[in-house]
Structure formats: structure tokens, C-alpha cells
Write a protein that holds these residues in place. Sequence first.
Motif, PDB file in Angstrom:
ATOM      1  N   MET A   1      -1.603   3.249   5.560  1.00  0.00           N
ATOM      2  CA  MET A   1      -3.106   3.722   4.809  1.00  0.00           C
ATOM      3  C   MET A   1      -3.668   3.245   3.731  1.00  0.00           C
ATOM      4  N   ALA A   2      -2.877   2.911   2.738  1.00  0.00           N
ATOM      5  CA  ALA A   2      -2.878   3.636   1.577  1.00  0.00           C
ATOM      6  C   ALA A   2      -2.638   1.926   1.112  1.00  0.00           C
ATOM      7  N   ARG A   3      -1.885   1.181   1.272  1.00  0.00           N
ATOM      8  CA  ARG A   3      -1.912  -0.369   1.535  1.00  0.00           C
ATOM      9  C   ARG A   3      -2.710  -1.133   2.128  1.00  0.00           C
ATOM     10  N   GLU A   4      -2.898  -0.821   3.276  1.00  0.00           N
ATOM     11  CA  GLU A   4      -3.504  -1.950   4.279  1.00  0.00           C
ATOM     12  C   GLU A   4      -5.413  -1.360   4.540  1.00  0.00           C
ATOM     13  N   TYR A   5      -5.725   0.148   4.630  1.00  0.00           N
ATOM     14  CA  TYR A   5      -6.735   0.077   3.942  1.00  0.00           C
ATOM     15  C   TYR A   5      -7.215   0.889   3.140  1.00  0.00           C
ATOM     16  N   ALA A   6      -6.739   0.228   2.060  1.00  0.00           N
ATOM     17  CA  ALA A   6      -7.211   1.030   0.394  1.00  0.00           C
ATOM     18  C   ALA A   6      -8.461   1.567   0.572  1.00  0.00           C
ATOM     19  N   HIS A   7      -8.973   0.287   0.250  1.00  0.00           N
ATOM     20  CA  HIS A   7     -10.864  -0.132   0.584  1.00  0.00           C
ATOM     21  C   HIS A   7     -11.104   1.523   0.977  1.00  0.00           C
ATOM     22  N   LEU A   8     -10.518   2.125   1.914  1.00  0.00           N
ATOM     23  CA  LEU A   8     -11.348   2.968   2.538  1.00  0.00           C
ATOM     24  C   LEU A   8     -11.266   4.771   2.328  1.00  0.00           C
ATOM     25  N   PRO A 109       5.128  -8.579   6.003  1.00  0.00           N
ATOM     26  CA  PRO A 109       5.151  -9.159   4.234  1.00  0.00           C
ATOM     27  C   PRO A 109       3.807  -9.539   4.213  1.00  0.00           C
ATOM     28  N   ASP A 110       2.853  -8.610   5.470  1.00  0.00           N
ATOM     29  CA  ASP A 110       1.375  -9.332   4.978  1.00  0.00           C
ATOM     30  C   ASP A 110       0.569  -8.267   4.664  1.00  0.00           C
TER      31      ASP A 110
END
Length: 173
Positions: A1-8, A109-110
Motif C-alpha cells: 500500500m505504502a509503495r503503490e498508493y503512497a499518494h493516499l 519490479p513495477d
Amino acid sequence: MAREYAHLLDQVVILNAPHERAMPTHLIKHLTQLVRSSYGVFFQLRGLPEKLISLSNWKVGITMLESSSLTHAFSEEDLKLYRQAWSKPNAMKAMINWYRANMKSMTRPDLPAKVALPTLLIWGAQDQFLGKELAGKSSQFIEEGRLVFLENGTHWVHLEEADKVNALIAKFI
């Protein structure tokens, strides 16, 4: 969550959970951690873990909780509620599916390698599943963070050291 959706998110608190990128390299270099984490490999078998854990009124699950925690972590009422929750259709499958999905996401890797958000990593030093060394390795993937060991806590540090965990979180947020 913190890497993929940090903006939230504004910040992150993590309790005894390794960074996905830390785990694979740590397992290769530390045989002890490989043994400690072997349940994750067992959970990859479809259907078998759910079946075995459910036997004898969830005795395997209860034994796992009790043997991996301090004696006061789970009351008899807690264990009764765990049995009730686990008995619901597909509940255990859903819980184990988290491990199945997590294994697949370890090397994505994404995603950015580092967590860029302010992060508090709280770790029970007596965790029999996830060693202290893994906490240190995980903290290397946090740009702005703090790692706190609670020396008497286990994997269930939030139950065993609730006052300390809550105080750390309150101070952090």
C-alpha cells in the motif's frame, strides 16, 4: 500500500511485517529465517493448509497462536472468537490467500523499492517467525523512518505490549 498508493497516505505504521524486497535476499543469506518462514511455503499449497488447520476444532491454529505468543496474549474468550471467525465459510482460505498473494508480489519490479512516506516500524524482538535481522533489513527500504524493537514482544506485539505500541503510534502520528 505504502509503495503503490503512497499518494493516499500521510504516514505508515508497520507491526512485525517485513518489506517485500527485504525478504527474498534475507531468506537466501539466513537459513534460520528460511526455516522460520517455511509456513509461507506450506501456505502455497491449495486447500491443504485450510484443511489441516481446521481439524479438531481448529487445534492447530490455536496451538500456533499460543506457542508463538506470551501467555497473556490470547484469553480463552479470544480463542473462542478466533474459532468462530475461522469457522465461517472461506474465512481461513481468505486469510491464507494473503500469504499466497504476498509471495507473488515480493519481486514486483513495477513498484518503487523504497517507502517514501514517514514510517514507524515496530517489531517484537521475540518474534519466532520474523527475526530481528529482518527488521533491520526492512528498515533499509524506508527513506524516512524509525525502527523500534519491543524486547519482550513476539509476533503478536500489538496484544502483548498494547500500551507501548499505542504510545509509540500516538507519538508518531
